[in-house]
Scaffold this motif. Sequence first.
Motif: not given
Length: 162
Positions: A30-42
Amino acid sequence: MAQNVDASLWHPQPGPQDSGLHHLEKAWRDWAREDGLPFRPRFDPMAFPKLLQWMMLGEIVDRPNDTRPYDVLGRYLGREIEHYFATANFTRRHLSEVGPVYAERWFGVIDQAIAARAPICFHGSPYRTGFDFIRLEMLTLPFARSQHEVGYILFAMAREAH
């Protein structure tokens, strides 16, 4: 007839069977759909309390060693990981310092996670710690340091159901 399986390696599997690992993988996707590769603070580890003792977070650092042009600094190690993998002193240590047999086992997984830039699931057991009878599945999740660079790998584990 049982197949010979190299116990020194983690072996890929199609996806997590454990519901907690499945939930974590879904959150990452879900995070990747929003951000691409998710950042650690996610990632908020407290959102996954049942997995917390079975998690390990490593930071990829620019520290060439005998086998890789990078190293991994232990940032977090859950209580069950410390116990079953005999790694109580890994936090703030580099992977290249744990000995070649163990380091290569983990570098192999990390190489795959960096290349895939996506979740990968494995199965295996603690190696040479006296707990080789424990069967685990492990989900690896890459997190970004910058827009284009994997900077962290989260390892989350669960005991396999028998």
